[in-house]
Design a protein around this motif. Structure first.
Motif, PDB file in Angstrom:
ATOM      1  N   GLN A  90       9.021   0.435  -5.247  1.00 44.36           N
ATOM      2  CA  GLN A  90      10.095   0.467  -4.255  1.00 44.36           C
ATOM      3  C   GLN A  90      11.359  -0.193  -4.804  1.00 44.36           C
ATOM      4  O   GLN A  90      12.471   0.316  -4.624  1.00 44.36           O
ATOM      5  CB  GLN A  90       9.649  -0.245  -2.980  1.00 44.36           C
ATOM      6  CG  GLN A  90       8.609   0.497  -2.163  1.00 44.36           C
ATOM      7  CD  GLN A  90       8.168  -0.296  -0.940  1.00 44.36           C
ATOM      8  OE1 GLN A  90       8.939  -1.043  -0.354  1.00 44.36           O
ATOM      9  NE2 GLN A  90       6.914  -0.148  -0.552  1.00 44.36           N
ATOM     10  N   ILE A  91      11.191  -1.322  -5.489  1.00 45.51           N
ATOM     11  CA  ILE A  91      12.354  -2.013  -6.066  1.00 45.51           C
ATOM     12  C   ILE A  91      12.991  -1.156  -7.154  1.00 45.51           C
ATOM     13  O   ILE A  91      14.218  -1.004  -7.213  1.00 45.51           O
ATOM     14  CB  ILE A  91      11.938  -3.381  -6.622  1.00 45.51           C
ATOM     15  CG1 ILE A  91      11.487  -4.298  -5.478  1.00 45.51           C
ATOM     16  CG2 ILE A  91      13.091  -4.030  -7.395  1.00 45.51           C
ATOM     17  CD1 ILE A  91      10.909  -5.616  -5.933  1.00 45.51           C
ATOM     18  N   VAL A  92      12.170  -0.569  -8.005  1.00 46.31           N
ATOM     19  CA  VAL A  92      12.682   0.302  -9.067  1.00 46.31           C
ATOM     20  C   VAL A  92      13.448   1.479  -8.471  1.00 46.31           C
ATOM     21  O   VAL A  92      14.465   1.933  -9.020  1.00 46.31           O
ATOM     22  CB  VAL A  92      11.526   0.797  -9.956  1.00 46.31           C
ATOM     23  CG1 VAL A  92      12.007   1.878 -10.918  1.00 46.31           C
ATOM     24  CG2 VAL A  92      10.918  -0.371 -10.736  1.00 46.31           C
ATOM     25  N   ASN A  93      12.990   1.961  -7.318  1.00 49.40           N
ATOM     26  CA  ASN A  93      13.633   3.109  -6.661  1.00 49.40           C
ATOM     27  C   ASN A  93      14.849   2.726  -5.833  1.00 49.40           C
ATOM     28  O   ASN A  93      15.451   3.580  -5.183  1.00 49.40           O
ATOM     29  CB  ASN A  93      12.629   3.842  -5.776  1.00 49.40           C
ATOM     30  CG  ASN A  93      11.557   4.563  -6.584  1.00 49.40           C
ATOM     31  OD1 ASN A  93      11.731   4.809  -7.775  1.00 49.40           O
ATOM     32  ND2 ASN A  93      10.445   4.890  -5.955  1.00 49.40           N
ATOM     33  N   GLY A  94      15.197   1.435  -5.830  1.00 49.97           N
ATOM     34  CA  GLY A  94      16.429   1.023  -5.171  1.00 49.97           C
ATOM     35  C   GLY A  94      16.278   0.299  -3.856  1.00 49.97           C
ATOM     36  O   GLY A  94      17.292   0.015  -3.202  1.00 49.97           O
ATOM     37  N   ALA A  95      15.059  -0.005  -3.428  1.00 52.37           N
ATOM     38  CA  ALA A  95      14.879  -0.728  -2.172  1.00 52.37           C
ATOM     39  C   ALA A  95      15.473  -2.138  -2.302  1.00 52.37           C
ATOM     40  O   ALA A  95      15.238  -2.814  -3.302  1.00 52.37           O
ATOM     41  CB  ALA A  95      13.399  -0.821  -1.813  1.00 52.37           C
ATOM     42  N   PRO A  96      16.242  -2.583  -1.312  1.00 52.54           N
ATOM     43  CA  PRO A  96      16.829  -3.932  -1.398  1.00 52.54           C
ATOM     44  C   PRO A  96      15.755  -5.000  -1.243  1.00 52.54           C
ATOM     45  O   PRO A  96      14.870  -4.898  -0.393  1.00 52.54           O
ATOM     46  CB  PRO A  96      17.815  -3.962  -0.223  1.00 52.54           C
ATOM     47  CG  PRO A  96      17.273  -2.961   0.752  1.00 52.54           C
ATOM     48  CD  PRO A  96      16.636  -1.879  -0.078  1.00 52.54           C
ATOM     49  N   ALA A  97      15.812  -6.021  -2.061  1.00 51.44           N
ATOM     50  CA  ALA A  97      14.860  -7.133  -1.979  1.00 51.44           C
ATOM     51  C   ALA A  97      15.524  -8.392  -2.498  1.00 51.44           C
ATOM     52  O   ALA A  97      16.192  -8.371  -3.533  1.00 51.44           O
ATOM     53  CB  ALA A  97      13.595  -6.825  -2.780  1.00 51.44           C
ATOM     54  N   ASP A  98      15.333  -9.474  -1.772  1.00 50.07           N
ATOM     55  CA  ASP A  98      15.855 -10.769  -2.199  1.00 50.07           C
ATOM     56  C   ASP A  98      14.798 -11.601  -2.898  1.00 50.07           C
ATOM     57  O   ASP A  98      15.126 -12.527  -3.640  1.00 50.07           O
ATOM     58  CB  ASP A  98      16.393 -11.533  -0.989  1.00 50.07           C
ATOM     59  CG  ASP A  98      17.488 -10.761  -0.268  1.00 50.07           C
ATOM     60  OD1 ASP A  98      18.471 -10.374  -0.934  1.00 50.07           O
ATOM     61  OD2 ASP A  98      17.352 -10.511   0.945  1.00 50.07           O
ATOM     62  N   VAL A  99      13.525 -11.273  -2.650  1.00 53.05           N
ATOM     63  CA  VAL A  99      12.406 -11.951  -3.301  1.00 53.05           C
ATOM     64  C   VAL A  99      11.308 -10.914  -3.532  1.00 53.05           C
ATOM     65  O   VAL A  99      11.043 -10.079  -2.673  1.00 53.05           O
ATOM     66  CB  VAL A  99      11.843 -13.098  -2.429  1.00 53.05           C
ATOM     67  CG1 VAL A  99      10.625 -13.745  -3.099  1.00 53.05           C
ATOM     68  CG2 VAL A  99      12.894 -14.149  -2.147  1.00 53.05           C
ATOM     69  N   PHE A 100      10.679 -10.990  -4.703  1.00 52.27           N
ATOM     70  CA  PHE A 100       9.506 -10.168  -4.985  1.00 52.27           C
ATOM     71  C   PHE A 100       8.408 -11.073  -5.502  1.00 52.27           C
ATOM     72  O   PHE A 100       8.593 -11.785  -6.498  1.00 52.27           O
ATOM     73  CB  PHE A 100       9.824  -9.078  -6.004  1.00 52.27           C
ATOM     74  CG  PHE A 100       8.632  -8.241  -6.420  1.00 52.27           C
ATOM     75  CD1 PHE A 100       7.695  -7.808  -5.494  1.00 52.27           C
ATOM     76  CD2 PHE A 100       8.442  -7.884  -7.754  1.00 52.27           C
ATOM     77  CE1 PHE A 100       6.594  -7.047  -5.872  1.00 52.27           C
ATOM     78  CE2 PHE A 100       7.352  -7.119  -8.144  1.00 52.27           C
ATOM     79  CZ  PHE A 100       6.430  -6.693  -7.200  1.00 52.27           C
ATOM     80  N   ALA A 101       7.266 -11.071  -4.826  1.00 51.22           N
ATOM     81  CA  ALA A 101       6.104 -11.856  -5.237  1.00 51.22           C
ATOM     82  C   ALA A 101       4.944 -10.906  -5.464  1.00 51.22           C
ATOM     83  O   ALA A 101       4.483 -10.241  -4.527  1.00 51.22           O
ATOM     84  CB  ALA A 101       5.747 -12.893  -4.171  1.00 51.22           C
ATOM     85  N   ALA A 102       4.481 -10.819  -6.693  1.00 52.05           N
ATOM     86  CA  ALA A 102       3.441  -9.869  -7.071  1.00 52.05           C
ATOM     87  C   ALA A 102       2.121 -10.580  -7.320  1.00 52.05           C
ATOM     88  O   ALA A 102       2.072 -11.796  -7.527  1.00 52.05           O
ATOM     89  CB  ALA A 102       3.856  -9.100  -8.327  1.00 52.05           C
ATOM     90  N   ALA A 103       1.040  -9.798  -7.310  1.00 51.70           N
ATOM     91  CA  ALA A 103      -0.295 -10.365  -7.499  1.00 51.70           C
ATOM     92  C   ALA A 103      -0.763 -10.294  -8.942  1.00 51.70           C
ATOM     93  O   ALA A 103      -1.877 -10.720  -9.245  1.00 51.70           O
ATOM     94  CB  ALA A 103      -1.308  -9.670  -6.589  1.00 51.70           C
ATOM     95  N   ASN A 104       0.057  -9.781  -9.835  1.00 53.02           N
ATOM     96  CA  ASN A 104      -0.241  -9.892 -11.269  1.00 53.02           C
ATOM     97  C   ASN A 104       1.032  -9.656 -12.066  1.00 53.02           C
ATOM     98  O   ASN A 104       2.046  -9.183 -11.541  1.00 53.02           O
ATOM     99  CB  ASN A 104      -1.373  -8.947 -11.708  1.00 53.02           C
ATOM    100  CG  ASN A 104      -1.004  -7.482 -11.639  1.00 53.02           C
ATOM    101  OD1 ASN A 104       0.103  -7.114 -11.245  1.00 53.02           O
ATOM    102  ND2 ASN A 104      -1.938  -6.627 -12.016  1.00 53.02           N
ATOM    103  N   THR A 105       0.993 -10.018 -13.319  1.00 52.96           N
ATOM    104  CA  THR A 105       2.199  -9.944 -14.133  1.00 52.96           C
ATOM    105  C   THR A 105       2.541  -8.518 -14.552  1.00 52.96           C
ATOM    106  O   THR A 105       3.709  -8.218 -14.807  1.00 52.96           O
ATOM    107  CB  THR A 105       2.054 -10.825 -15.386  1.00 52.96           C
ATOM    108  OG1 THR A 105       0.861 -10.455 -16.090  1.00 52.96           O
ATOM    109  CG2 THR A 105       1.957 -12.294 -14.998  1.00 52.96           C
ATOM    110  N   SER A 106       1.557  -7.639 -14.624  1.00 51.71           N
ATOM    111  CA  SER A 106       1.850  -6.281 -15.081  1.00 51.71           C
ATOM    112  C   SER A 106       2.709  -5.521 -14.083  1.00 51.71           C
ATOM    113  O   SER A 106       3.552  -4.703 -14.482  1.00 51.71           O
ATOM    114  CB  SER A 106       0.553  -5.512 -15.370  1.00 51.71           C
ATOM    115  OG  SER A 106      -0.217  -5.353 -14.205  1.00 51.71           O
ATOM    116  N   THR A 107       2.531  -5.774 -12.778  1.00 50.95           N
ATOM    117  CA  THR A 107       3.397  -5.100 -11.803  1.00 50.95           C
ATOM    118  C   THR A 107       4.812  -5.674 -11.862  1.00 50.95           C
ATOM    119  O   THR A 107       5.786  -4.944 -11.674  1.00 50.95           O
ATOM    120  CB  THR A 107       2.832  -5.211 -10.379  1.00 50.95           C
ATOM    121  OG1 THR A 107       2.489  -6.567 -10.111  1.00 50.95           O
ATOM    122  CG2 THR A 107       1.617  -4.345 -10.203  1.00 50.95           C
TER     123      THR A 107
END
Length: 252
Positions: A74-91
């Motif tokens: 979603q972020i790569v496709n342009g979705a606005p985000a102020d914080v991104f917290a992922a469950a692993n480093t590969s994502t």
């Protein structure tokens, strides 16, 4: 005949009254911090959301939970985000390759547990038990961090899993176990902790070889970058560390 006020004074009074009645005391517009977070962070980030809003009057924290791979896309496709917290480093690497990852920092680690109904009717006590005939198993889809970890532990243990379904995120896996639609599911320690009244967690040694690091960042181009940085500071600070530890995460 009653005396009239000078024209200039009358105009000034009218303008002053208009200002008082039309917005001079209106509150400033509320600001929004948009957070995209792995589904396994639901309980912790829900508590931190309340803390952040209490400390920042006029700010709304809007959190979208889901599979980390979907959120990254979603972020790569342009979705606005102020914080991104992922469950692993590969994502997080997916976002980094698009030049949008900011400066990720690992703030927690997690590992898998086998979730079974509280009475554990199939007497599951190991990873190998999940491959037995008659065991209805649900897991995360392989592109999701919990699914990637599942594949890693199964390969390391030489166990061939035959899941009845592959779910889009860890909460969907847990939901099927809680609803009685599955005999077991591979989820995280923290998910078992969150629903300990409805499920039992079965530890297995292979899980230690597939621990997930959780990175967090303010994506490049964040609409509310400063508020995003403040939310990240809350997560990585003492309050966040205590909340994460209480939920079953390990913190660096």
């Amino acid at each position: 005949m009653r005396a009239r006020a000078p024209l200039g004074l009358a105009v000034a009074l009218v303008l002053a009254l208009a200002a008082c009645g039309s917005g001079g005391g209106n509150p400033a517009p509320r600001r929004t911090v948009t957070v995209l977070a792995a589904a396994s962070l639901t309980e912790v980030f829900g508590r931190l959301e309340q803390r952040f809003e209490a400390e920042h009057p006029g700010v709304d924290v809007k959190i979208s939970y889901g599979g980390s791979s979907d959120l990254a896309q979603q972020i790569v496709n342009g979705a606005p985000a102020d914080v991104f917290a992922a469950a692993n480093t590969s994502t997080m690497d997916t976002v980094a390759r698009a030049g949008l990852a900011g400066q990720p920092r690992v703030f927690a680690t997690n590992e898998l547990r086998i979730a079974v109904p509280a009475d554990n009717p199939k007497n599951i006590g190991s990873l190998a038990d999940l491959a037995k005939d008659g065991v209805v198993l649900v897991v995360c889809a392989p592109q999701v961090p919990c699914g990637a970890a599942t594949q890693k532990v199964a390969t390391a243990a030489g166990v061939r899993l035959r899941p009845a379904s592959e779910e889009p995120d860890v909460k969907s896996v847990l939901g099927k176990v809680v609803a009685g639609e599955a005999d077991a599911g591979l989820v995280y320690v923290t998910d078992v902790h969150a629903r300990g009244d409805r499920v039992r967690g079965v530890a297995f040694p292979e899980a230690a070889g597939a621990r997930n690091d959780y990175p967090i960042t303010v994506p490049s181009g964040a609409p509310e970058a400063e508020l995003g940085r403040q939310f990240v500071e809350l997560v990585r600070g003492q309050v966040g560390r205590e909340a994460l530890t209480a939920a079953g995460f390990q913190v660096p």
